[in-house]
Motif scaffolding. Structure first.
Motif, PDB file in Angstrom:
ATOM      1  N   TRP A 102      51.236  90.489  11.242  1.00 43.37           N
ATOM      2  CA  TRP A 102      51.007  90.473  12.688  1.00 43.37           C
ATOM      3  C   TRP A 102      49.930  91.481  13.077  1.00 43.37           C
ATOM      4  O   TRP A 102      49.060  91.191  13.898  1.00 43.37           O
ATOM      5  N   GLU A 103      49.976  92.656  12.495  1.00 41.60           N
ATOM      6  CA  GLU A 103      49.015  93.697  12.842  1.00 41.60           C
ATOM      7  C   GLU A 103      47.630  93.409  12.260  1.00 41.60           C
ATOM      8  O   GLU A 103      46.611  93.837  12.810  1.00 41.60           O
ATOM      9  N   LYS A 104      47.586  92.681  11.156  1.00 38.91           N
ATOM     10  CA  LYS A 104      46.301  92.338  10.548  1.00 38.91           C
ATOM     11  C   LYS A 104      45.585  91.250  11.340  1.00 38.91           C
ATOM     12  O   LYS A 104      44.366  91.270  11.488  1.00 38.91           O
ATOM     13  N   ASN A 105      46.341  90.268  11.841  1.00 41.38           N
ATOM     14  CA  ASN A 105      45.758  89.111  12.521  1.00 41.38           C
ATOM     15  C   ASN A 105      45.708  89.367  14.027  1.00 41.38           C
ATOM     16  O   ASN A 105      46.671  89.110  14.740  1.00 41.38           O
ATOM     17  N   LYS A 106      44.595  89.887  14.498  1.00 42.82           N
ATOM     18  CA  LYS A 106      44.443  90.220  15.914  1.00 42.82           C
ATOM     19  C   LYS A 106      44.042  88.963  16.699  1.00 42.82           C
ATOM     20  O   LYS A 106      42.865  88.647  16.863  1.00 42.82           O
ATOM     21  N   VAL A 107      45.042  88.234  17.176  1.00 41.58           N
ATOM     22  CA  VAL A 107      44.801  87.012  17.935  1.00 41.58           C
ATOM     23  C   VAL A 107      44.479  87.384  19.382  1.00 41.58           C
ATOM     24  O   VAL A 107      45.202  88.181  19.991  1.00 41.58           O
ATOM     25  N   PRO A 108      43.388  86.858  19.962  1.00 41.81           N
ATOM     26  CA  PRO A 108      42.946  87.268  21.301  1.00 41.81           C
ATOM     27  C   PRO A 108      44.021  87.181  22.380  1.00 41.81           C
ATOM     28  O   PRO A 108      44.145  88.080  23.206  1.00 41.81           O
ATOM     29  N   GLU A 109      44.804  86.104  22.382  1.00 44.72           N
ATOM     30  CA  GLU A 109      45.792  85.940  23.445  1.00 44.72           C
ATOM     31  C   GLU A 109      46.926  86.949  23.367  1.00 44.72           C
ATOM     32  O   GLU A 109      47.747  87.049  24.271  1.00 44.72           O
ATOM     33  N   ARG A 110      46.973  87.716  22.266  1.00 43.64           N
ATOM     34  CA  ARG A 110      48.018  88.726  22.139  1.00 43.64           C
ATOM     35  C   ARG A 110      47.522  90.140  22.445  1.00 43.64           C
ATOM     36  O   ARG A 110      48.298  91.078  22.417  1.00 43.64           O
ATOM     37  N   LYS A 111      46.246  90.309  22.731  1.00 41.64           N
ATOM     38  CA  LYS A 111      45.662  91.654  22.760  1.00 41.64           C
ATOM     39  C   LYS A 111      46.248  92.541  23.861  1.00 41.64           C
ATOM     40  O   LYS A 111      46.300  93.755  23.717  1.00 41.64           O
ATOM     41  N   ASP A 112      46.721  91.959  24.956  1.00 37.35           N
ATOM     42  CA  ASP A 112      47.282  92.758  26.047  1.00 37.35           C
ATOM     43  C   ASP A 112      48.806  92.823  26.012  1.00 37.35           C
ATOM     44  O   ASP A 112      49.422  93.392  26.912  1.00 37.35           O
ATOM     45  N   SER A 113      49.412  92.244  24.994  1.00 34.45           N
ATOM     46  CA  SER A 113      50.866  92.228  24.908  1.00 34.45           C
ATOM     47  C   SER A 113      51.364  93.437  24.106  1.00 34.45           C
ATOM     48  O   SER A 113      50.606  94.075  23.371  1.00 34.45           O
ATOM     49  N   ILE A 114      52.647  93.737  24.258  1.00 38.67           N
ATOM     50  CA  ILE A 114      53.265  94.877  23.576  1.00 38.67           C
ATOM     51  C   ILE A 114      54.155  94.341  22.456  1.00 38.67           C
ATOM     52  O   ILE A 114      55.130  93.633  22.730  1.00 38.67           O
ATOM     53  N   PRO A 115      53.859  94.656  21.196  1.00 37.30           N
ATOM     54  CA  PRO A 115      54.712  94.154  20.106  1.00 37.30           C
ATOM     55  C   PRO A 115      55.996  94.966  19.986  1.00 37.30           C
ATOM     56  O   PRO A 115      55.975  96.198  20.081  1.00 37.30           O
ATOM     57  N   VAL A 116      57.090  94.267  19.818  1.00 36.71           N
ATOM     58  CA  VAL A 116      58.392  94.892  19.577  1.00 36.71           C
ATOM     59  C   VAL A 116      58.886  94.341  18.243  1.00 36.71           C
ATOM     60  O   VAL A 116      59.212  93.158  18.132  1.00 36.71           O
ATOM     61  N   TYR A 117      58.912  95.199  17.214  1.00 34.31           N
ATOM     62  CA  TYR A 117      59.288  94.762  15.869  1.00 34.31           C
ATOM     63  C   TYR A 117      60.800  94.919  15.687  1.00 34.31           C
ATOM     64  O   TYR A 117      61.349  96.016  15.849  1.00 34.31           O
ATOM     65  N   ILE A 118      61.449  93.812  15.353  1.00 35.24           N
ATOM     66  CA  ILE A 118      62.911  93.799  15.314  1.00 35.24           C
ATOM     67  C   ILE A 118      63.419  93.120  14.046  1.00 35.24           C
ATOM     68  O   ILE A 118      62.982  92.017  13.691  1.00 35.24           O
ATOM     69  N   ASN A 119      64.335  93.801  13.378  1.00 40.12           N
ATOM     70  CA  ASN A 119      65.164  93.179  12.353  1.00 40.12           C
ATOM     71  C   ASN A 119      66.587  93.242  12.892  1.00 40.12           C
ATOM     72  O   ASN A 119      67.222  94.290  12.863  1.00 40.12           O
ATOM     73  N   PRO A 120      67.102  92.133  13.436  1.00 41.66           N
ATOM     74  CA  PRO A 120      68.389  92.205  14.126  1.00 41.66           C
ATOM     75  C   PRO A 120      69.570  92.442  13.212  1.00 41.66           C
ATOM     76  O   PRO A 120      70.614  92.907  13.660  1.00 41.66           O
ATOM     77  N   GLY A 121      69.426  92.134  11.922  1.00 41.34           N
ATOM     78  CA  GLY A 121      70.598  92.210  11.053  1.00 41.34           C
ATOM     79  C   GLY A 121      71.691  91.347  11.650  1.00 41.34           C
ATOM     80  O   GLY A 121      71.448  90.234  12.091  1.00 41.34           O
ATOM     81  N   LEU A 122      72.910  91.873  11.710  1.00 42.21           N
ATOM     82  CA  LEU A 122      73.992  91.127  12.340  1.00 42.21           C
ATOM     83  C   LEU A 122      74.407  91.763  13.659  1.00 42.21           C
ATOM     84  O   LEU A 122      75.483  91.491  14.175  1.00 42.21           O
ATOM     85  N   ALA A 123      73.543  92.600  14.214  1.00 46.23           N
ATOM     86  CA  ALA A 123      73.790  93.134  15.543  1.00 46.23           C
ATOM     87  C   ALA A 123      73.257  92.155  16.579  1.00 46.23           C
ATOM     88  O   ALA A 123      72.274  91.460  16.346  1.00 46.23           O
ATOM     89  N   PHE A 124      73.918  92.108  17.742  1.00 52.06           N
ATOM     90  CA  PHE A 124      73.437  91.236  18.804  1.00 52.06           C
ATOM     91  C   PHE A 124      72.101  91.749  19.305  1.00 52.06           C
ATOM     92  O   PHE A 124      71.955  92.923  19.568  1.00 52.06           O
ATOM     93  N   GLY A 125      71.128  90.873  19.436  1.00 50.36           N
ATOM     94  CA  GLY A 125      69.853  91.295  19.984  1.00 50.36           C
ATOM     95  C   GLY A 125      68.651  90.817  19.209  1.00 50.36           C
ATOM     96  O   GLY A 125      67.761  91.585  18.883  1.00 50.36           O
ATOM     97  N   THR A 126      68.600  89.528  18.890  1.00 54.41           N
ATOM     98  CA  THR A 126      67.393  88.971  18.291  1.00 54.41           C
ATOM     99  C   THR A 126      66.289  88.866  19.327  1.00 54.41           C
ATOM    100  O   THR A 126      65.118  88.811  18.993  1.00 54.41           O
ATOM    101  N   GLY A 127      66.690  88.809  20.593  1.00 51.77           N
ATOM    102  CA  GLY A 127      65.743  88.553  21.670  1.00 51.77           C
ATOM    103  C   GLY A 127      65.736  87.106  22.085  1.00 51.77           C
ATOM    104  O   GLY A 127      65.251  86.745  23.151  1.00 51.77           O
TER     105      GLY A 127
END
Length: 301
Positions: A120-145
């Motif tokens: 994700w960090e390597k591929n700088k797609v233009p439509e994502r440039k103003d967005s905020i990335p939130v990196y998540i590994n939910p495991g088995l906790a509630f909160g995949t998004g």
């Protein structure tokens, strides 16, 4: 080590109470499957089912919880529920959610699985440039998004002015909301959850997003945790089921904050919850939103 995986499909009217029971029974883990039907479509049935699919994971020795699940399903929805169980190994238990979890955008955020962070960090797609990335590994906790309640909160957080604000995240799950808030310029976040798995997941995700412990502190506990009870907050976020919120209204009223953001309340319980807030907390509704039968309630007193 082995785990018992139980695939459950239950009418959505019972899903909230069922989830509350799973919390009470302290099962090893559970989460909803948002993009997969657990049972075949019946003749003439609509493509979108009225049932909520949930996967439940039990420790090998936890035979009591499995019995309770079967009894509950037979009691409340014998004709409309579906369940099947199988044994899985630890690796399957840890990896089960990955096939359902892909990057997606909500509000100002892009929620990205941690295992795709490097690409994700390597591929700088233009439509994502103003967005905020939130990196998540939910495991088995509630909160995949993926769940509507999490999406509702994420969307609203991006619209609030949180620069320099202190936030409490009660029922943090995977920590997704705390991580998102931290990236909006908050000065301090205290995240708590009663599930040790959720605490570990929140800490992992905090570190994956390169957020310091000084900014985002994660603790095991709930509304009665000393840091939650005693400190003052500019905003308290609680993405928790109505049953748990209702049982903790006195603690919610005692929190040292004027600003609340609630989710996890189904539409059928919205008016009841608003009345509880009005009579026990005081204040007024300042913003609301809904998605697929779930409510977001922003409250100020």
């Amino acid at each position: 080590m082995r785990y018992r995986e139980i695939k459950v499909s239950i009418p959505k009217d019972f899903a909230e109470d069922f989830s509350a029971l799973l919390d009470e029974w302290q099962v090893a883990g559970y989460y909803e499957i948002l993009f997969d039907r657990e049972e075949p479509r019946k003749p003439g049935e609509e493509i979108i089912s009225d049932n909520t699919p949930i996967r439940v994971y039990l420790a090998e020795e936890d035979t009591a919880s499995e019995a309770k699940i079967w009894i509950y399903l037979q009691t409340v929805a014998a004709e409309n529920s579906f369940a099947e169980a199988r044994w899985i190994e630890t690796k399957e238990y840890e990896e089960a959610y990955k096939e359902f979890y892909k990057p997606f955008s909500v509000g100002v955020f892009w929620v990205v699985p941690t295992w795709e962070k490097e690409d994700w960090e390597k591929n700088k797609v233009p439509e994502r440039k103003d967005s905020i990335p939130v990196y998540i590994n939910p495991g088995l906790a509630f909160g995949t998004g993926h769940h509507e309640t999490t999406r509702l909160v994420l969307s609203r957080l991006g619209s609030l002015s949180l620069q320099g604000k202190k936030v409490a995240d009660i029922g943090a799950g995977s920590g997704i909301l705390s991580v998102a808030a931290a990236k909006l310029g908050t000065s301090k976040i205290i995240a708590v959850d009663i599930d040790p798995n959720a605490v570990r997941s929140s800490v992992f995700n905090r570190d994956e997003n390169e957020i310091t412990n000084d900014l985002l502190q994660v603790e095991e506990g709930g509304f009665d945790h000393p840091l939650i009870k005693e400190e003052e907050y500019d905003l308290c976020v609680a993405n928790i089921t109505f049953a748990v919120l209702r049982a903790n209204m006195d603690r919610i009223a005692a929190l040292k904050t004027k600003h609340y953001l609630f989710s996890g309340v189904i539409t059928e319980r919205k008016e009841e919850f608003l009345e509880l807030l009005k009579t026990e907390v005081g204040g007024k509704l300042v913003y609301e939103d809904s998605k697929n039968g779930w409510e977001l309630i922003e409250w100020i007193r």
